[in-house]
Design an enzyme around this catalytic site. Structure first.
Site, mmCIF file in Angstrom:
data_model
loop_
_atom_site.group_PDB
_atom_site.id
_atom_site.type_symbol
_atom_site.label_atom_id
_atom_site.label_comp_id
_atom_site.label_asym_id
_atom_site.label_seq_id
_atom_site.Cartn_x
_atom_site.Cartn_y
_atom_site.Cartn_z
ATOM 1 N N HIS A 145 44.821 40.379 75.298
ATOM 2 C CA HIS A 145 43.652 39.923 76.058
ATOM 3 C C HIS A 145 44.006 38.546 76.634
ATOM 4 O O HIS A 145 44.805 37.807 76.041
ATOM 5 C CB HIS A 145 42.491 39.807 75.055
ATOM 6 C CG HIS A 145 41.159 39.469 75.654
ATOM 7 N ND1 HIS A 145 40.806 38.205 76.059
ATOM 8 C CD2 HIS A 145 40.059 40.232 75.886
ATOM 9 C CE1 HIS A 145 39.569 38.199 76.507
ATOM 10 N NE2 HIS A 145 39.085 39.425 76.425
ATOM 11 N N ASP A 222 45.147 38.191 66.690
ATOM 12 C CA ASP A 222 43.888 38.268 67.411
ATOM 13 C C ASP A 222 43.137 39.469 66.836
ATOM 14 O O ASP A 222 43.475 40.620 67.124
ATOM 15 C CB ASP A 222 44.176 38.439 68.908
ATOM 16 C CG ASP A 222 42.915 38.693 69.719
ATOM 17 O OD1 ASP A 222 41.855 38.957 69.114
ATOM 18 O OD2 ASP A 222 42.994 38.653 70.956
ATOM 19 N N GLN A 225 39.141 42.891 67.875
ATOM 20 C CA GLN A 225 38.815 44.314 67.723
ATOM 21 C C GLN A 225 39.165 44.809 66.319
ATOM 22 O O GLN A 225 38.493 45.689 65.785
ATOM 23 C CB GLN A 225 39.570 45.149 68.774
ATOM 24 C CG GLN A 225 39.320 44.739 70.226
ATOM 25 C CD GLN A 225 37.893 45.001 70.688
ATOM 26 O OE1 GLN A 225 37.186 45.855 70.147
ATOM 27 N NE2 GLN A 225 37.450 44.251 71.693
ATOM 28 N N LYS A 248 31.190 41.026 68.351
ATOM 29 C CA LYS A 248 31.759 42.378 68.392
ATOM 30 C C LYS A 248 31.580 43.074 67.050
ATOM 31 O O LYS A 248 31.943 44.237 66.888
ATOM 32 C CB LYS A 248 33.245 42.314 68.743
ATOM 33 C CG LYS A 248 33.498 41.793 70.154
ATOM 34 C CD LYS A 248 34.964 41.764 70.449
ATOM 35 C CE LYS A 248 35.311 40.892 71.632
ATOM 36 N NZ LYS A 248 34.817 41.375 72.920
ATOM 37 N N CYS A 386 39.911 41.994 80.936
ATOM 38 C CA CYS A 386 40.596 40.722 80.595
ATOM 39 C C CYS A 386 42.002 41.007 80.084
ATOM 40 O O CYS A 386 42.480 40.349 79.147
ATOM 41 C CB CYS A 386 39.808 39.909 79.586
ATOM 42 S SG CYS A 386 38.248 39.325 80.216
HETATM 43 C C1 LIG Z 1 41.343 41.674 71.749
HETATM 44 C C2 LIG Z 1 40.419 40.579 72.203
HETATM 45 N N1 LIG Z 1 40.788 39.304 72.070
HETATM 46 C C3 LIG Z 1 40.002 38.288 72.426
HETATM 47 C C4 LIG Z 1 38.767 38.507 72.965
HETATM 48 C C5 LIG Z 1 37.921 37.338 73.344
HETATM 49 O O1 LIG Z 1 36.750 37.334 72.565
HETATM 50 P P1 LIG Z 1 35.553 36.345 72.890
HETATM 51 O O2 LIG Z 1 35.236 36.524 74.344
HETATM 52 O O3 LIG Z 1 34.459 36.816 71.993
HETATM 53 O O4 LIG Z 1 36.008 34.971 72.568
HETATM 54 C C6 LIG Z 1 38.334 39.820 73.155
HETATM 55 C C7 LIG Z 1 37.046 40.123 73.807
HETATM 56 O O5 LIG Z 1 36.884 41.147 74.411
HETATM 57 C C8 LIG Z 1 39.167 40.883 72.742
HETATM 58 O O6 LIG Z 1 38.790 42.153 72.867
#
Ligand SMILES: Cc1ncc(COP(=O)(O)O)c(C=O)c1O
Length: 428
Positions: A145, A222, A225, A248, A386
């Site tokens: 992401h 990260d 998910q 999430k 993203c």
């Molecule tokens: C794999 C992953 N990393 C990072 C993020 C960023 O999360 P946030 O926007 O809640 O900070 C997301 C959000 O969709 C994600 O799916």
């Protein structure tokens, strides 16, 4: 009934998908916990298939947040009065719940942040700016992401460090042999996702961490998910950092956690300066508070983090193993149904996947798919999620993405399938 070992294997992220079988899961009862799901959209029942972006919030979490606002609202840590103490107890209680949920050694290793993005930026500033210099290397993967790409690029630009990328095959799996080759004495960090938000791929994260550690390299996972669909035990994984967002995982926006091993957090620079993160301040010098306060400058999102604690209680109460097995069943059902439609191509066909089906329809832009589905009350996400490098690697401009939670039903998957067939008819 699915055997517990299979469920545990699936949860460890090192398994083949579970066979399609009927999990004993009272989804109608679960749905009653989520008030938002009772709505109609365009006179159709809402079909919410966008939980990978933000999951819905159960009533108990809503109630806990509003109880704080109604009865406990006050600033934490600094007050001696009754309300401040109650707020502090609730906030620190949420931290204890996080600690147990991810099996951290100590609650002080669980830093509250606004979400995954802020958590990764915290590590970039606190660890990266201190320990990464010119010519050093940071390894990320082709399926990250943007939140796990851009902060590292910014650091590389500032320090003259180099970003290395683990490649991905056409199915959307990381090429592990190439990963091993990338690790060398200049590598200072591996930052990789547990589950891809764009493709649903579950990475063999435990093995990847072991590989990095053989080279003495710390690993940031990260977990935006991963925390939702897998049982995460940070001690078992032996990750150095694990980052996730509350919104999430059935909690309010503004909540999130960065778990870090104390030995790293102690050595790292603070992220932001301000109140609550200090031990003493003079104009000549400031000394910093211990963990976790060192990383929590200013007034945090108190209600949201208390809500995160309530969401953890909720998840624990519903039976996570069954929830995960049920989600896997939905994933397999949706995969089978969508891939049977002529003109639909699934994007991301990894052997290990969780709760995400990304697809394209020949000749139809994903935004048009999303818009037409919305007319039927079906919420999916369309775009690059993203993850523009993922789209580039798989040679698609964007995808339509349906993502499932344990409150979705097979009837909703059927509604999705009918709507997709309608899109094809409209555009044929
Ligand atoms: C794999 C992953 N990393 C990072 C993020 C960023 O999360 P946030 O926007 O809640 O900070 C997301 C959000 O969709 C994600 O799916």
């Amino acid at each position: 009934m699915i055997a517990t070992e299979e469920i545990l294997a699936a949860e460890s992220g090192n398994s083949t998908p579970l066979p399609p079988t009927n999990v004993a899961w009272d989804v109608e009862r679960i749905r009653r916990d989520f008030p938002v799901l009772t709505q109609t959209v365009n006179d159709k029942p809402l079909v919410y298939l966008d939980s990978a972006a933000s999951s819905q919030v159960p009533q108990v979490v809503i109630d806990r947040g509003s109880r704080y606002l109604r009865e406990e609202h006050s600033n934490i840590h600094r007050g001696v009065h009754y309300l401040s103490q109650r707020a502090t107890t609730a906030y620190e209680g949420a931290r204890e719940k996080v600690k147990r949920f991810i099996n951290a050694r100590d609650a002080k290793e669980c830093i509250f942040v606004r979400g995954c993005t802020e958590g990764i930026n915290l590590v970039m500033h606190g660890y990266g700016r201190k320990f990464i210099g010119e010519g050093d290397e940071i390894i990320i993967s082709a399926m990250e992401h943007h939140a796990n790409i851009v902060p590292w690029q910014m650091l590389c630009e500032e320090k003259g460090a180099v970003l290395r990328v683990i490649p991905m095959n056409d199915a959307g799996e990381l090429v592990q042999d190439e990963y091993e080759v990338l690790l060398n004495e200049r590598t200072k960090l591996v930052a990789v996702t547990h589950i891809s938000n764009a493709l649903g791929t579950i990475n063999p994260i435990k093995e990847m961490i072991q590989t990095a550690h053989k080279h003495g390299v710390p690993v940031l996972v990260d977990g935006a998910q991963g925390i939702v669909h897998l049982t995460v035990d940070v001690q078992d994984l032996d990750c150095d950092f694990y980052v996730f967002s509350g919104h999430k995982m059935f909690a309010p926006t503004g909540s999130g956690v960065i778990y870090g091993k104390a030995e790293w957090l102690e050595k790292m620079n603070p992220f932001q300066g301000g109140g609550d993160m200090i031990r003493s301040v003079t104009f000549e010098k400031t000394t910093y508070a211990g963990l976790p306060n060192k990383f929590e400058a200013g007034t945090p999102a108190i209600a949201s983090q208390i809500g995160l604690g309530a969401a953890i209680d909720y998840l624990s109460s519903i039976g996570r193993e069954q929830a995960v097995a049920y989600e896997t069943e939905l994933l397999l059902y949706a995969t089978e149904k969508l891939s049977a439609i002529e003109g639909v191509r699934l994007i991301g066909t990894a052997k290990d996947k969780a709760s995400v089906v990304s697809f394209i329809i020949e000749g139809v832009h994903p935004h048009d798919i999303g818009t037409i589905l919305d007319q039927d009350g079906i919420a999916i996400r369309a775009g690059h999620h993203c993850a523009q490098p993922v789209m580039k690697r798989l040679n698609v401009p964007a995808t339509a993405r349906a993502s499932f939670a344990f409150y979705n039903t097979k009837a909703e998957v059927d509604a999705l399938v009918r709507a997709v067939e309608k899109v094809i008819e409209v555009f044929s």
